[in-house]
Design a protein around this motif. Structure first.
Motif, PDB file in Angstrom:
ATOM      1  N   MET A   1       0.830  -1.206   0.000  1.00 54.23           N
ATOM      2  CA  MET A   1       0.000   0.000   0.000  1.00 54.23           C
ATOM      3  C   MET A   1       0.864   1.255   0.000  1.00 54.23           C
ATOM      4  O   MET A   1       1.695   1.437   0.883  1.00 54.23           O
ATOM      5  CB  MET A   1      -0.931   0.022   1.216  1.00 54.23           C
ATOM      6  CG  MET A   1      -1.859   1.237   1.247  1.00 54.23           C
ATOM      7  SD  MET A   1      -2.974   1.269   2.686  1.00 54.23           S
ATOM      8  CE  MET A   1      -4.080  -0.073   2.246  1.00 54.23           C
ATOM      9  N   PRO A   2       0.694   2.144  -0.948  1.00 60.13           N
ATOM     10  CA  PRO A   2       1.464   3.398  -0.979  1.00 60.13           C
ATOM     11  C   PRO A   2       1.157   4.258   0.253  1.00 60.13           C
ATOM     12  O   PRO A   2       0.080   4.166   0.844  1.00 60.13           O
ATOM     13  CB  PRO A   2       0.974   4.086  -2.266  1.00 60.13           C
ATOM     14  CG  PRO A   2       0.379   3.001  -3.085  1.00 60.13           C
ATOM     15  CD  PRO A   2      -0.187   2.012  -2.120  1.00 60.13           C
ATOM     16  N   HIS A   3       2.124   5.105   0.588  1.00 54.67           N
ATOM     17  CA  HIS A   3       1.970   5.983   1.744  1.00 54.67           C
ATOM     18  C   HIS A   3       0.727   6.858   1.618  1.00 54.67           C
ATOM     19  O   HIS A   3      -0.025   7.041   2.591  1.00 54.67           O
ATOM     20  CB  HIS A   3       3.208   6.860   1.887  1.00 54.67           C
ATOM     21  CG  HIS A   3       3.171   7.799   3.046  1.00 54.67           C
ATOM     22  ND1 HIS A   3       2.677   9.082   2.948  1.00 54.67           N
ATOM     23  CD2 HIS A   3       3.552   7.643   4.340  1.00 54.67           C
ATOM     24  CE1 HIS A   3       2.763   9.678   4.126  1.00 54.67           C
ATOM     25  NE2 HIS A   3       3.296   8.828   4.981  1.00 54.67           N
ATOM     26  N   SER A   4       0.495   7.402   0.435  1.00 56.83           N
ATOM     27  CA  SER A   4      -0.660   8.279   0.243  1.00 56.83           C
ATOM     28  C   SER A   4      -1.972   7.544   0.503  1.00 56.83           C
ATOM     29  O   SER A   4      -2.916   8.120   1.062  1.00 56.83           O
ATOM     30  CB  SER A   4      -0.654   8.862  -1.168  1.00 56.83           C
ATOM     31  OG  SER A   4      -0.680   7.829  -2.142  1.00 56.83           O
ATOM     32  N   ASP A   5      -2.022   6.269   0.133  1.00 60.52           N
ATOM     33  CA  ASP A   5      -3.238   5.487   0.378  1.00 60.52           C
ATOM     34  C   ASP A   5      -3.439   5.232   1.869  1.00 60.52           C
ATOM     35  O   ASP A   5      -4.575   5.190   2.352  1.00 60.52           O
ATOM     36  CB  ASP A   5      -3.170   4.154  -0.369  1.00 60.52           C
ATOM     37  CG  ASP A   5      -3.290   4.325  -1.876  1.00 60.52           C
ATOM     38  OD1 ASP A   5      -3.541   5.469  -2.330  1.00 60.52           O
ATOM     39  OD2 ASP A   5      -3.116   3.327  -2.607  1.00 60.52           O
ATOM     40  N   LYS A   6      -2.351   5.039   2.589  1.00 60.86           N
ATOM     41  CA  LYS A   6      -2.457   4.856   4.041  1.00 60.86           C
ATOM     42  C   LYS A   6      -3.070   6.092   4.693  1.00 60.86           C
ATOM     43  O   LYS A   6      -3.940   5.990   5.562  1.00 60.86           O
ATOM     44  CB  LYS A   6      -1.073   4.574   4.650  1.00 60.86           C
ATOM     45  CG  LYS A   6      -0.443   3.237   4.276  1.00 60.86           C
ATOM     46  CD  LYS A   6       0.899   3.089   4.967  1.00 60.86           C
ATOM     47  CE  LYS A   6       1.500   1.710   4.763  1.00 60.86           C
ATOM     48  NZ  LYS A   6       2.004   1.520   3.408  1.00 60.86           N
ATOM     49  N   ARG A   7      -2.596   7.252   4.279  1.00 63.75           N
ATOM     50  CA  ARG A   7      -3.131   8.489   4.851  1.00 63.75           C
ATOM     51  C   ARG A   7      -4.602   8.667   4.505  1.00 63.75           C
ATOM     52  O   ARG A   7      -5.418   9.039   5.359  1.00 63.75           O
ATOM     53  CB  ARG A   7      -2.311   9.691   4.364  1.00 63.75           C
ATOM     54  CG  ARG A   7      -0.978   9.808   5.066  1.00 63.75           C
ATOM     55  CD  ARG A   7      -0.123  10.946   4.571  1.00 63.75           C
ATOM     56  NE  ARG A   7      -0.796  12.241   4.579  1.00 63.75           N
ATOM     57  CZ  ARG A   7      -0.148  13.393   4.414  1.00 63.75           C
ATOM     58  NH1 ARG A   7       1.164  13.408   4.237  1.00 63.75           N
ATOM     59  NH2 ARG A   7      -0.795  14.536   4.411  1.00 63.75           N
ATOM     60  N   VAL A   8      -4.960   8.395   3.255  1.00 66.06           N
ATOM     61  CA  VAL A   8      -6.361   8.525   2.833  1.00 66.06           C
ATOM     62  C   VAL A   8      -7.239   7.568   3.630  1.00 66.06           C
ATOM     63  O   VAL A   8      -8.350   7.935   4.071  1.00 66.06           O
ATOM     64  CB  VAL A   8      -6.494   8.263   1.320  1.00 66.06           C
ATOM     65  CG1 VAL A   8      -7.954   8.098   0.931  1.00 66.06           C
ATOM     66  CG2 VAL A   8      -5.859   9.398   0.530  1.00 66.06           C
ATOM     67  N   LEU A   9      -6.762   6.344   3.836  1.00 63.86           N
ATOM     68  CA  LEU A   9      -7.540   5.345   4.563  1.00 63.86           C
ATOM     69  C   LEU A   9      -7.809   5.790   6.002  1.00 63.86           C
ATOM     70  O   LEU A   9      -8.947   5.765   6.477  1.00 63.86           O
ATOM     71  CB  LEU A   9      -6.792   4.010   4.558  1.00 63.86           C
ATOM     72  CG  LEU A   9      -7.489   2.842   5.284  1.00 63.86           C
ATOM     73  CD1 LEU A   9      -8.800   2.496   4.595  1.00 63.86           C
ATOM     74  CD2 LEU A   9      -6.567   1.614   5.301  1.00 63.86           C
TER      75      LEU A   9
END
Length: 256
Positions: free
Chosen positions: A66-74
């Protein structure tokens, strides 16, 4: 140009945080308990994270796709929505109750989430306590945890210094800003914002050093120099030998 743009964004974001803190906090001068890992809990133990809030400092674990940006969005999409950030109420659990649990989850997953740290400070001020409803740890613990997790995060330390300033803990605030000066290295926007924080502490000689340091790095705003002039504390670089040597001292400290 890309580096300059990133530094500009960092500086503008930091200045916005400082304005929010300055407008939202009134002095809470009661005696404070010393925070520590024993009080503030382990960083690990949750089901998600902890992850560094800064994309360029994130360390991808083996097997983690999982990309970092997706972690933040989640995390932010489920727990740090505008409703929570603005302290309207909870996001999880059917939006029932106060936002404390969602703020706690956000800062377990990303201990150095800068916006969430500002919201936690405002949350404590709203209820005039270090232990507002549903927050897992006392407000100051979230700074202890963020610094323990990411000791090189300069924005965390500057937000913390503003928190300490509003608690009338002058020496501790200065200590955080001195660390921040070294961490900021050649980022002119952050160095400048450190100067503004020093001015708020009435540490005018240190604010002057920062004004000249930021100028030597190409930062041209006049707000800090105007503030210093308004209290009779401005000196041009040629008249301020200590300030003149400050950029070189900072670079040497960073190298060390």
């Amino acid at each position: 140009m890309k580096k300059l743009s990133e530094e500009h964004q960092l500086g503008e974001t930091l200045q916005r945080f400082l304005v929010i803190l300055g407008l939202s906090l009134s002095c809470a001068c009661a005696a404070h308990a010393q925070v520590s890992e024993g009080i503030c809990g382990p960083l690990r133990g949750g089901h998600y994270g902890p992850y560094d809030y800064r994309p360029d400092h994130h360390k991808q674990a083996a097997g983690d796709q999982m990309p970092h940006s997706d972690k933040r969005v989640l995390v932010e999409g489920a727990h740090f929505t505008p409703r929570v950030e603005n302290l309207v109420g909870a996001q999880s659990g059917g939006q029932m109750g106060p936002p404390g649990a969602d703020l706690s989850y956000t800062l377990r997953a990303f201990p150095n989430n800068h916006r969430a740290l500002v919201s936690v400070v405002r949350y404590g001020e709203k209820f005039k306590t270090e232990n507002p409803p549903a927050l897992q740890y006392p407000v100051e613990c979230y700074f202890e945890r963020a610094i323990r997790f990411a000791p090189d995060d300069v924005i965390v330390r500057i937000i913390y210094a503003s928190y300490l300033t509003n608690k009338n803990r002058h020496d501790e605030a200065v200590a955080q800003l001195k660390i921040s000066t070294t961490l900021a290295k050649d980022n002119p926007f952050t160095q400048y914002n450190i100067g503004l924080a020093y001015f708020d502490l009435k540490e005018y000689s240190l604010a002057l050093e920062q004004a000249h340091r930021a100028a030597s790095l190409g930062f041209e705003r006049s707000e800090l120099s105007d503030k210093l002039k308004s209290v009779g504390q401005w000196q041009d670089l040629s008249d301020a030998p200590e300030a003149a040597s400050a950029p070189a001292v900072a670079s040497s400290s960073a190298a060390d």
